[in-house]
Design an enzyme around this catalytic site. Structure first.
Site, PDB file in Angstrom:
ATOM      1  N   ASP A  94      12.814  30.021  29.130  1.00  0.00           N
ATOM      2  CA  ASP A  94      11.589  29.454  28.551  1.00  0.00           C
ATOM      3  C   ASP A  94      11.682  29.361  27.031  1.00  0.00           C
ATOM      4  O   ASP A  94      11.309  28.354  26.423  1.00  0.00           O
ATOM      5  CB  ASP A  94      10.370  30.301  28.943  1.00  0.00           C
ATOM      6  CG  ASP A  94      10.261  30.478  30.451  1.00  0.00           C
ATOM      7  OD1 ASP A  94      10.922  29.735  31.187  1.00  0.00           O
ATOM      8  OD2 ASP A  94       9.522  31.380  30.877  1.00  0.00           O
ATOM      9  N   TYR A 148       8.109  40.097  39.566  1.00  0.00           N
ATOM     10  CA  TYR A 148       9.228  39.509  38.827  1.00  0.00           C
ATOM     11  C   TYR A 148      10.260  40.579  38.505  1.00  0.00           C
ATOM     12  O   TYR A 148      11.448  40.425  38.776  1.00  0.00           O
ATOM     13  CB  TYR A 148       8.693  38.871  37.547  1.00  0.00           C
ATOM     14  CG  TYR A 148       9.733  38.120  36.756  1.00  0.00           C
ATOM     15  CD1 TYR A 148       9.923  36.762  36.944  1.00  0.00           C
ATOM     16  CD2 TYR A 148      10.530  38.781  35.814  1.00  0.00           C
ATOM     17  CE1 TYR A 148      10.874  36.073  36.220  1.00  0.00           C
ATOM     18  CE2 TYR A 148      11.481  38.100  35.089  1.00  0.00           C
ATOM     19  CZ  TYR A 148      11.642  36.744  35.292  1.00  0.00           C
ATOM     20  OH  TYR A 148      12.590  36.060  34.566  1.00  0.00           O
TER      21      TYR A 148
HETATM   22  C1  GLA Z   1       9.742  32.906  34.203  1.00  0.00           C
HETATM   23  C2  GLA Z   1      10.719  33.567  33.236  1.00  0.00           C
HETATM   24  C3  GLA Z   1      12.026  32.774  33.148  1.00  0.00           C
HETATM   25  C4  GLA Z   1      12.611  32.488  34.535  1.00  0.00           C
HETATM   26  C5  GLA Z   1      11.530  31.930  35.468  1.00  0.00           C
HETATM   27  C6  GLA Z   1      12.012  31.817  36.892  1.00  0.00           C
HETATM   28  O1  GLA Z   1       9.348  31.661  33.697  1.00  0.00           O
HETATM   29  O2  GLA Z   1      10.145  33.663  31.966  1.00  0.00           O
HETATM   30  O3  GLA Z   1      12.946  33.480  32.354  1.00  0.00           O
HETATM   31  O4  GLA Z   1      13.217  33.624  35.067  1.00  0.00           O
HETATM   32  O5  GLA Z   1      10.362  32.730  35.474  1.00  0.00           O
HETATM   33  O6  GLA Z   1      13.034  30.884  36.986  1.00  0.00           O
END
Ligand code: GLA
Length: 390
Positions: free
Chosen positions: A182, A231
């Site tokens: 991101d 996550y």
């Molecule tokens: C979030 C995290 C990213 C990535 C996505 C899943 O956006 O910030 O780093 O891991 O999830 O692809």
């Protein structure tokens, strides 16, 4: 939706009202949508995001002392800290509603820890990246903050270094163990292109978005409740998988090797790893398809990615699944999938330009009929990453 011009004006006016002078700079950093390559970045793998035409905009000026004064124009809240003692603000009443400033605080701290000479600032912040929708509003805030310091204090800080510092702020200061995607795309995105990012080497390749195709984002409007804990749990499961397979990261396992060795893994770990291993391959295949102008193949890979995230990685939810099913029924749709971390948030859809309006109507209607919720649907342009706009 306010245009960038409008946001810029809001930021300048807001700055003047809050601080009684003119800003030295105005910077913008975009949100992102990931076309394919989900939950691969923290496995040293591949991703294919685009920076979108939704931004965080910051009007700012230097101060002569070591104070940072931030004004969030959208939240109507002010937060101040001295650069010599930066601590995270607790969420909830204890933090007096200023936990939003943890991203700026984290970035300020990381820049200093990395040895960059920065001083105080005043900044007014606004934007149109929806918060909590999975379009990386937090990464956009981090990157805008770092870029603001870079401009105000003329730092020699490359865009890749800037992204890495912002990720560190999120990992170590905010406490979300996100990968690099991101922050990277918000810092390095390029207009009309997706970026194929190798999250191990941190190199990228530009992949042009073919003309005639629209990137449409559908927000389920389901707030991503579990996202932080789940996550971090997925990340641990992947690390376990890599350890059991004896490799530094799941990036080092290709689908053939995985097929041979999958039986060595416990059931849940096996499914998590199967997603990551095949998702990496799908990214590479989808880039080849995009370069060849083969949108149907690209779309099929998007649908496959969704199924894998739903069944093996278990990060989808009913509303995301309904949104993908609704998209699939519309003529001119090449592919659809959930995008971002999951557990709510958005889907990304690749749609023939001429069908975009029909898509919007039909998907919104089916989604509200089946879930009782109103989707927000945006047609996105692939934009440039962080930049000075004034
Ligand atoms: C979030 C995290 C990213 C990535 C996505 C899943 O956006 O910030 O780093 O891991 O999830 O692809």
């Amino acid at each position: 939706m306010p245009s960038l011009e409008k946001l810029k004006e809001q930021a300048v006016v807001g700055f003047r009202e809050a601080f009684g002078r003119k800003p030295d700079v105005v910077v913008a950093a975009p949100g992102r949508v990931n076309l394919i390559g989900e939950h691969t970045d923290y496995n040293d793998g591949f991703v294919l995001p685009v920076a979108i035409d939704r931004q965080i905009v910051v009007a700012a000026a230097r101060r002569d002392d070591r104070l940072v004064r931030l004004r969030s124009l959208d939240l109507g809240s002010t937060s101040e800290y001295t650069m010599d003692r930066i601590e995270p603000i607790a969420r909830g009443p204890a933090g007096s509603g200023q936990a939003w400033s943890n991203y700026e605080r984290g970035v300020t701290l990381m820049l200093q820890q990395a040895g960059y000479q920065i001083g105080g600032v005043e900044a007014a912040i606004t934007g149109d990246v929806p918060i909590g929708a999975g379009l990386s509003s937090s990464a956009a805030v981090e990157v805008a903050t770092a870029y603001m310091f870079r401009q105000l204090y003329e730092l020699s800080l490359s865009r890749v270094e800037l992204a890495v510092l912002c990720q560190k702020a999120e990992n170590e200061f905010v406490g979300m163990r996100c990968g690099i995607m991101d922050q990277y795309i918000s810092a390095l995105g390029q207009r009309d292109h997706a970026l194929l990012i190798d999250c191990r080497s941190l190199d990228y390749e530009l992949v042009p978005i073919p003309s005639g195709v629209a990137i449409i984002v559908c927000d389920t409007r389901v707030q991503r409740g579990l996202v932080d804990s789940e996550y971090n749990a997925r990340r641990r499961e992947c690390e376990t998988g890599a350890r059991l397979l004896g490799v530094p990261a799941l990036r080092d396992i290709d689908p053939e090797t995985f097929a041979r060795r999958a039986h060595e893994l416990p059931e849940v770990t096996r499914r998590r790893c199967r997603h990551v291993v095949h998702e990496n391959q799908r990214v590479l295949d989808s880039v080849a398809a995009l370069r060849a102008g083969d949108l149907p193949t690209f779309g099929t890979l998007m649908y496959d990615s969704h199924v894998s995230l739903r069944d093996d990685y278990e990060v989808s939810c009913r509303q995301l699944d309904v949104m993908v099913e609704a998209a699939r029924r519309v003529a001119g749709v090449y592919g659809a999938r959930m995008t971002g971390a999951g557990f709510g948030g958005c889907t990304v859809n690749l749609v023939e330009v001429g069908q975009a309006e029909a898509f919007r109507r039909q998907v919104a209607a089916e989604y509200s009929r089946r879930t009782g919720l109103q989707a927000s649907i945006y047609i996105c342009a692939a934009e440039d990453g962080a930049r000075r706009v004034l």
